[in-house]
Design an enzyme around this catalytic site. Structure first.
Site, PDB file in Angstrom:
ATOM      1  N   PHE A   1       0.892  -1.079   0.011  1.00 16.36           N
ATOM      2  CA  PHE A   1      -0.331  -0.029   0.037  1.00 16.36           C
ATOM      3  C   PHE A   1       0.873   1.103  -0.054  1.00 16.36           C
ATOM      4  CE2 PHE A   1      -3.387   2.867   1.343  1.00 16.36           C
ATOM      5  CZ  PHE A   1      -4.544   2.096   0.906  1.00 16.36           C
TER       6      PHE A   1
ATOM      7  N   SER B   1       3.072  12.830   7.035  1.00  9.55           N
ATOM      8  CA  SER B   1       1.659  12.958   7.596  1.00  9.55           C
ATOM      9  C   SER B   1       0.815  13.850   6.591  1.00  9.55           C
ATOM     10  CB  SER B   1       1.918  13.773   8.949  1.00  9.55           C
ATOM     11  OG  SER B   1       2.650  13.127  10.031  1.00  9.55           O
TER      12      SER B   1
ATOM     13  N   GLY C   1      -7.461   0.674   8.855  1.00  6.29           N
ATOM     14  CA  GLY C   1      -5.993   0.730   9.155  1.00  6.29           C
ATOM     15  C   GLY C   1      -5.711   1.183  10.641  1.00  6.29           C
TER      16      GLY C   1
ATOM     17  N   GLU D   1      -0.283   4.871   9.824  1.00  2.06           N
ATOM     18  CA  GLU D   1      -1.595   4.913   9.981  1.00  2.06           C
ATOM     19  C   GLU D   1      -2.112   6.251  10.725  1.00  2.06           C
ATOM     20  OE1 GLU D   1      -2.938   3.007   7.876  1.00  2.06           O
ATOM     21  OE2 GLU D   1      -1.544   1.407   7.839  1.00  2.06           O
TER      22      GLU D   1
ATOM     23  N   THR E   1       0.310   9.422  12.844  1.00  2.00           N
ATOM     24  CA  THR E   1       1.211   9.519  13.939  1.00  2.00           C
ATOM     25  C   THR E   1       0.310   9.848  15.090  1.00  2.00           C
ATOM     26  OG1 THR E   1       1.768  11.591  13.893  1.00  2.00           O
ATOM     27  CG2 THR E   1       3.214  10.165  12.731  1.00  2.00           C
TER      28      THR E   1
HETATM   29  C1  FAD Z   1       7.357   0.449  10.144  1.00  2.00           C
HETATM   30  C2  FAD Z   1       6.677   1.517   9.115  1.00  2.00           C
HETATM   31  C3  FAD Z   1       5.878   0.944   8.209  1.00  2.00           C
HETATM   32  C4  FAD Z   1       5.202   1.700   7.171  1.00  2.00           C
HETATM   33  N1  FAD Z   1       4.463   1.389   6.044  1.00  2.00           N
HETATM   34  C5  FAD Z   1       3.806   1.955   5.255  1.00  2.00           C
HETATM   35  C6  FAD Z   1       3.290   1.642   3.955  1.00  2.00           C
HETATM   36  O1  FAD Z   1       3.156   0.388   4.143  1.00  2.00           O
HETATM   37  N2  FAD Z   1       2.763   2.453   3.458  1.00  2.00           N
HETATM   38  C7  FAD Z   1       2.745   3.927   3.358  1.00  2.00           C
HETATM   39  O2  FAD Z   1       2.471   4.554   2.551  1.00  2.00           O
HETATM   40  N3  FAD Z   1       3.618   4.384   4.273  1.00  2.00           N
HETATM   41  C8  FAD Z   1       4.130   3.551   5.280  1.00  2.00           C
HETATM   42  N4  FAD Z   1       4.739   4.029   6.472  1.00  2.00           N
HETATM   43  C9  FAD Z   1       5.016   5.518   6.624  1.00  2.00           C
HETATM   44  C10 FAD Z   1       4.103   6.187   7.616  1.00  2.00           C
HETATM   45  O3  FAD Z   1       2.813   6.129   7.168  1.00  2.00           O
HETATM   46  C11 FAD Z   1       4.788   7.639   7.930  1.00  2.00           C
HETATM   47  O4  FAD Z   1       6.104   7.280   8.580  1.00  2.00           O
HETATM   48  C12 FAD Z   1       3.664   8.206   8.732  1.00  2.00           C
HETATM   49  O5  FAD Z   1       2.557   8.732   8.160  1.00  2.00           O
HETATM   50  C13 FAD Z   1       4.567   9.660   9.321  1.00  2.00           C
HETATM   51  O6  FAD Z   1       5.253  10.356   8.161  1.00  2.00           O
HETATM   52  P1  FAD Z   1       6.682  10.655   8.293  1.00  2.00           P
HETATM   53  O7  FAD Z   1       7.509   9.671   8.830  1.00  2.00           O
HETATM   54  O8  FAD Z   1       7.062  11.443   6.909  1.00  2.00           O
HETATM   55  O9  FAD Z   1       6.863  11.640   9.451  1.00  2.00           O
HETATM   56  P2  FAD Z   1       6.123  13.514   9.401  1.00  2.00           P
HETATM   57  O10 FAD Z   1       5.208  13.464   8.796  1.00  2.00           O
HETATM   58  O11 FAD Z   1       7.515  13.919   9.012  1.00  2.00           O
HETATM   59  O12 FAD Z   1       6.475  13.628  11.135  1.00  2.00           O
HETATM   60  C14 FAD Z   1       7.445  13.932  11.737  1.00  2.00           C
HETATM   61  C15 FAD Z   1       6.949  14.212  13.515  1.00  2.00           C
HETATM   62  O13 FAD Z   1       6.220  15.375  13.311  1.00  2.00           O
HETATM   63  C16 FAD Z   1       4.701  15.230  13.492  1.00  2.00           C
HETATM   64  N5  FAD Z   1       3.783  16.295  12.865  1.00  2.00           N
HETATM   65  C17 FAD Z   1       3.755  16.278  11.455  1.00  2.00           C
HETATM   66  N6  FAD Z   1       3.090  17.019  11.020  1.00  2.00           N
HETATM   67  C18 FAD Z   1       2.368  17.606  12.193  1.00  2.00           C
HETATM   68  C19 FAD Z   1       1.444  18.662  12.519  1.00  2.00           C
HETATM   69  N7  FAD Z   1       0.666  19.238  11.691  1.00  2.00           N
HETATM   70  N8  FAD Z   1       0.947  18.884  13.869  1.00  2.00           N
HETATM   71  C20 FAD Z   1       1.876  18.216  14.888  1.00  2.00           C
HETATM   72  N9  FAD Z   1       3.039  17.273  14.551  1.00  2.00           N
HETATM   73  C21 FAD Z   1       3.172  17.063  13.364  1.00  2.00           C
HETATM   74  C22 FAD Z   1       4.610  14.110  13.430  1.00  2.00           C
HETATM   75  O14 FAD Z   1       3.600  13.602  14.497  1.00  2.00           O
HETATM   76  C23 FAD Z   1       6.024  13.298  13.978  1.00  2.00           C
HETATM   77  O15 FAD Z   1       6.079  13.336  15.118  1.00  2.00           O
HETATM   78  C24 FAD Z   1       5.554   3.236   7.548  1.00  2.00           C
HETATM   79  C25 FAD Z   1       6.117   3.574   8.217  1.00  2.00           C
HETATM   80  C26 FAD Z   1       6.773   3.047   9.286  1.00  2.00           C
HETATM   81  C27 FAD Z   1       7.751   3.457  10.216  1.00  2.00           C
END
Ligand code: FAD
Length: 379
Positions: A122, A131, A237, A358, A360
């Protein structure tokens, strides 16, 4: 805890737990060490209701309720984080295909999936779109009957092994996002595993699309409506993640009780020390409260309610609680808990995953804040 379940639901829990304890749990240590996954065991799990449960009977599924699905995910989480993660992704892919797929797409992808012959990924996240998924930049350029796709996806679970996936992209010249099925044999793309801390038996992949041709017939739903297609699986999810976290907390509780009773210091079992009892009771309370929120979210969906608020709160609370439960379980185990031969070392690593995918913890809080206050804090 069982007062909340019907006899049928209790029987489902017992059946699944006994299967997982007997057939899967003995495989975990070797797969974690080797970073491999027993793909050949999934079809047996589907016979218990995993993945097939989310699909209507007309499409070859079991059509289970959300509470049953919640119990299945809770038990998977109690057994093995990598299993729960894998089952979650397969369930979400199956749910999207059954809801939006054409008859031809269901024949090619959904039915073989339900038979355990094909596995999907996915793909939403990109380096600059985590995010904020709506910021994604992977682009499909229409060319004859194909879309020519360019872009990169990040952290895509199990994309190294899976042979097709759901890819969220932009289509040049259109508004909104579009969901596309990408069949690896038909549209070769590259997948690279990124070494990661939790759920070690899964792969967490970067996907590279460089002029990859995908038939436009592989669009799922309508061009420009892909975000809605992806979001249709979002409550599911979140509930899956929440219930997996409940199962993980339950595993922490069981391990801590077993260890505290067996380990002796100062001439008696550490279970008799008040400070150890405090830690174990805290783990139990986190587990029980998480379970109630998770079941409430499942019951809300079964009652036909939107369930957004309930699923977000469950994802938020259960994910954070699993982390606290795992930290306490490590402390109950002392030095032994930090050794790889102890299951709590794995629980601790896997619990860190519960607060990120899904949506944070912070994003769940923003969804809940919007529901409660009527104002979005995101944009
Ligand atoms: C083990 C694992 C499996 C995964 N599997 C999939 C998958 O199969 N398919 C897929 O598409 N993705 C997958 N992901 C990705 C996952 O969905 C993202 O890591 C997640 O959505 C967070 O995005 P990011 O890591 O870019 O963090 P960021 O969005 O960069 O966030 C970094 C920090 O900032 C905070 N933050 C961001 N925006 C805001 C806001 N507006 N207000 C306050 N705080 C904020 C976040 O909460 C976090 O603490 C996976 C991730 C992991 C770790």
């Amino acid at each position: 805890m069982d007062v909340w379940l019907t006899d049928e639901e209790r029987l489902l829990r017992e059946t699944v737990r006994s299967y997982l304890d007997g057939k899967i749990a003995p495989l975990v240590a070797a797969h974690e060490r080797d970073r491999t996954f027993p793909w050949d065991r999934l079809a047996g799990l589907y016979d218990l209701g995993y993945v097939r449960g989310v699909v209507p009977a007309a499409d070859g599924g079991d059509e289970a309720g959300h509470l049953a699905l919640a119990i299945l995910m809770e038990e998977a989480g109690r057994c093995w984080g990598s299993l729960r993660t894998t089952l979650n992704v397969q369930t979400m892919v199956a749910a999207v295909l059954s809801r939006f797929g054409t008859a031809e797409q269901k024949d090619r992808f959904l039915r073989p999936m339900l038979a355990g012959r094909r596995f999907g990924w996915f793909g939403v996240t990109e380096s600059d779109a985590g995010s904020d998924a709506g910021a994604l930049r992977t682009l499909g350029r229409p060319d004859g009957t194909d879309l020519v796709v360019n872009g990169r996806k990040l952290y895509i679970t199990n994309a190294l092994h899976a042979d097709f996936g759901l890819l969220l992209i932009r289509v040049a010249g259109t508004d909104g996002l579009t969901m596309l099925i990408v069949d690896r044999a038909e549209s070769p793309y590259q997948a690279f595993d990124i070494a990661h801390m939790p759920v070690r038996a899964t792969t967490s992949c970067e996907l590279a699309f460089d002029d990859v041709r995908v038939p436009a017939a592989n669009v799922v739903g309508e061009v420009g409506r892909g975000l809605g297609v992806a979001m249709s699986a979002v409550n599911l999810g979140r509930l899956n993640m929440a219930m997996g976290a409940v199962g993980l907390a339950q595993a922490c509780l069981e391990a801590s009780i077993g260890f505290a009773r067996a380990r002796e210091q100062f001439g008696r079992p550490i279970a008799g020390f008040q400070l150890v009892q405090q830690m174990v009771v805290e783990i139990a309370t986190l587990t029980e409260t998480s379970r109630l929120l998770g079941y409430r979210a499942a019951r809300a969906l079964d009652a036909g309610l939107p369930g957004r608020y309930e699923c977000s709160m469950a994802k938020y609370y259960c994910g954070e609680s699993a982390g606290k439960a795992a930290t306490l379980a490590l402390q109950v185990h002392g030095g032994a808990g930090l050794m790889e031969e102890s299951p709590v070392e794995r629980y601790f690593r896997d619990a860190r995953e519960a607060t990120i995918p899904e949506g944070t913890t912070q994003l769940q809080i923003l969804h809940l804040g919007k529901e409660l206050l009527g104002v979005s804090a995101m944009r």
